[in-house]
Design an enzyme around this catalytic site. Structure first.
Site, short mmCIF file in Angstrom:
data_model
loop_
_atom_site.label_atom_id
_atom_site.label_comp_id
_atom_site.label_asym_id
_atom_site.label_seq_id
_atom_site.Cartn_x
_atom_site.Cartn_y
_atom_site.Cartn_z
N GLY A 65 3.27 -0.95 4.09
CA GLY A 65 3.22 0.43 4.06
C GLY A 65 4.81 0.85 3.10
N GLY A 66 5.00 1.35 4.21
CA GLY A 66 6.66 1.78 3.96
C GLY A 66 7.74 1.27 3.83
N HIS B 226 -9.06 1.47 5.21
CA HIS B 226 -8.08 1.64 6.29
C HIS B 226 -8.21 2.17 7.56
CE1 HIS B 226 -3.68 2.32 6.31
NE2 HIS B 226 -3.30 1.80 6.00
N GLY C 65 3.53 1.90 11.05
CA GLY C 65 4.12 2.92 10.35
C GLY C 65 5.46 3.93 11.97
N ASN D 190 0.82 -0.98 0.17
CA ASN D 190 0.04 -0.33 0.04
C ASN D 190 1.78 1.46 0.16
OD1 ASN D 190 -1.97 2.16 0.23
ND2 ASN D 190 -2.09 1.15 2.36
N TRP D 191 0.82 1.63 -1.08
CA TRP D 191 2.03 3.07 -1.68
C TRP D 191 1.13 3.89 -0.62
CZ3 TRP D 191 4.80 3.82 -6.67
CH2 TRP D 191 6.18 2.62 -6.63
N LYS D 192 0.06 3.99 -0.25
CA LYS D 192 -0.30 5.30 0.39
C LYS D 192 -0.23 7.06 -0.68
CE LYS D 192 -0.10 2.69 4.90
NZ LYS D 192 0.05 3.39 6.73
N GLU E 156 -6.08 4.77 8.13
CA GLU E 156 -5.94 6.12 7.97
C GLU E 156 -7.52 6.77 7.07
OE1 GLU E 156 -2.19 5.90 5.69
OE2 GLU E 156 -1.20 4.93 7.85
N GLU F 83 -4.97 -5.27 11.18
CA GLU F 83 -3.47 -4.18 10.64
C GLU F 83 -4.32 -3.73 11.87
OE1 GLU F 83 -1.84 -2.67 6.83
OE2 GLU F 83 -3.30 -1.48 7.61
N SER G 145 3.84 -2.52 10.05
CA SER G 145 5.47 -2.84 10.64
C SER G 145 5.93 -3.82 9.86
CB SER G 145 6.07 -2.04 11.83
OG SER G 145 5.53 -0.67 11.93
P1 13P Z 1 3.97 0.02 6.99
O1 13P Z 1 3.94 -0.98 6.49
O2 13P Z 1 4.36 1.15 7.04
O3 13P Z 1 3.53 -0.18 9.29
O4 13P Z 1 2.18 0.36 7.15
C1 13P Z 1 1.39 -0.50 7.29
C2 13P Z 1 -0.36 -0.07 6.20
O5 13P Z 1 -0.66 0.42 7.27
C3 13P Z 1 -0.51 -0.80 5.24
O6 13P Z 1 -1.97 -0.20 4.77
#
Ligand code: 13P
Length: 255
Positions: free
Chosen positions: A238-239, A103, A179, A18-20, A105, A173, A217
């Site tokens: 994510g990251g 999600h 993050g 997920n590149w957000k 967020e 999640e 993470s």
């Molecule tokens: P991180 O891997 O950066 O913690 O993010 C997880 C995430 O929210 C994937 O949707």
């Protein structure tokens, strides 16, 4: 009593990135490198990238056949007077095979409630695509011992009728793990995933075969341990999905 056993069916794992809100055109080379890495090592898993909507079409064209491409959110309607919104139909037309909905967020930043998430999942299913439905507790909820209650409430509200193993993936999640570099213990992940497995087994027709992803993470350094947990059928990253080398380090757990 809750059946804590692992699903009986063989489930092909999914590793989704997920590149957000990250990624300009030049980042396409990272997607291309992921596609090359997947072609070279043929992991025993499906691999997906969910770039920002601006990159869905170009990424789908550039990585066709090697990677699945997903969206990060959609409107419930197919079209209409909704300035700035994007429909599931549009993402599908651009080459997406799946869309993340709910999600944390989106829930936090845009006030999305579980009933909104369910309506979005219906839109995804209407287009013949896969809904990746996210659930997860906050740090405060975990500290108060409410984790499973929160997950149950989110599942009950966010899964629409008609959810199947073919059209839906559940991503667990924990909000506090996103993050932050923090992750639950393998035992904690096992408990929550066993609970989710029990829930989808009881409330859908083929929950035994549904993919349950862990997210929060995930890195190459912890992926092997997390992916080995019972009822974990892949990761939502994510990251560590933004750079091909990092993401391939996770994907290659399945080589
Ligand atoms: P991180 O891997 O950066 O913690 O993010 C997880 C995430 O929210 C994937 O949707």
């Amino acid at each position: 009593m809750q059946n804590l056993g692992e699903a009986m069916t063989d489930i092909r794992p999914l590793v989704a990135g997920n590149w957000k809100m990250n990624g300009l055109k030049e980042a396409l080379r990272e997607a291309w490198a992921v596609a090359e890495g997947v072609a070279a090592k043929a992991p025993n898993a499906d691999v997906m990238l969910c770039p920002p909507a601006t990159m869905v079409a170009v990424m789908a064209e550039a990585t066709a056949e090697r990677l699945m491409i997903g969206g990060q959110d959609c409107h419930v309607a197919a079209s209409g007077a909704h300035t700035g919104d994007i429909s599931a139909e549009m993402l599908g037309d651009a080459g997406a095979a799946a869309i993340i909905v709910g999600h944390s967020e989106r829930r936090a930043d845009h006030g999305e409630r579980s009933q909104d998430v369910a309506a979005k999942a219906v839109a995804v299913h209407r287009c013949g695509m896969t809904a990746i439905i996210c659930v997860g507790e906050t740090a405060g909820e975990r500290a108060a011992g409410l984790t499973l209650k929160v997950i149950e409430r989110q599942l009950a509200g966010s899964l629409p009728d008609g959810v199947t193993a073919a059209n839906t993936v559940i991503a667990y999640e924990p909000v506090w793990a996103i993050g932050t570099g923090l992750t639950p213990t393998a035992g904690d992940v096992a408990n929550v995933h066993a609970f989710i497995r029990g829930y989808v087994r009881s409330n859908t027709t083929d929950g035994d075969g549904m993919r349950l992803l862990y997210g929060g993470s995930v890195k190459a350094a912890n992926a092997a341990e997390l992916m080995a947990v019972a009822n974990v059928n892949g990761a939502l990253v994510g990251g560590a999905s933004l750079k091909a080398d990092d993401f391939l380090g996770i994907i290659n757990v399945y080589v």
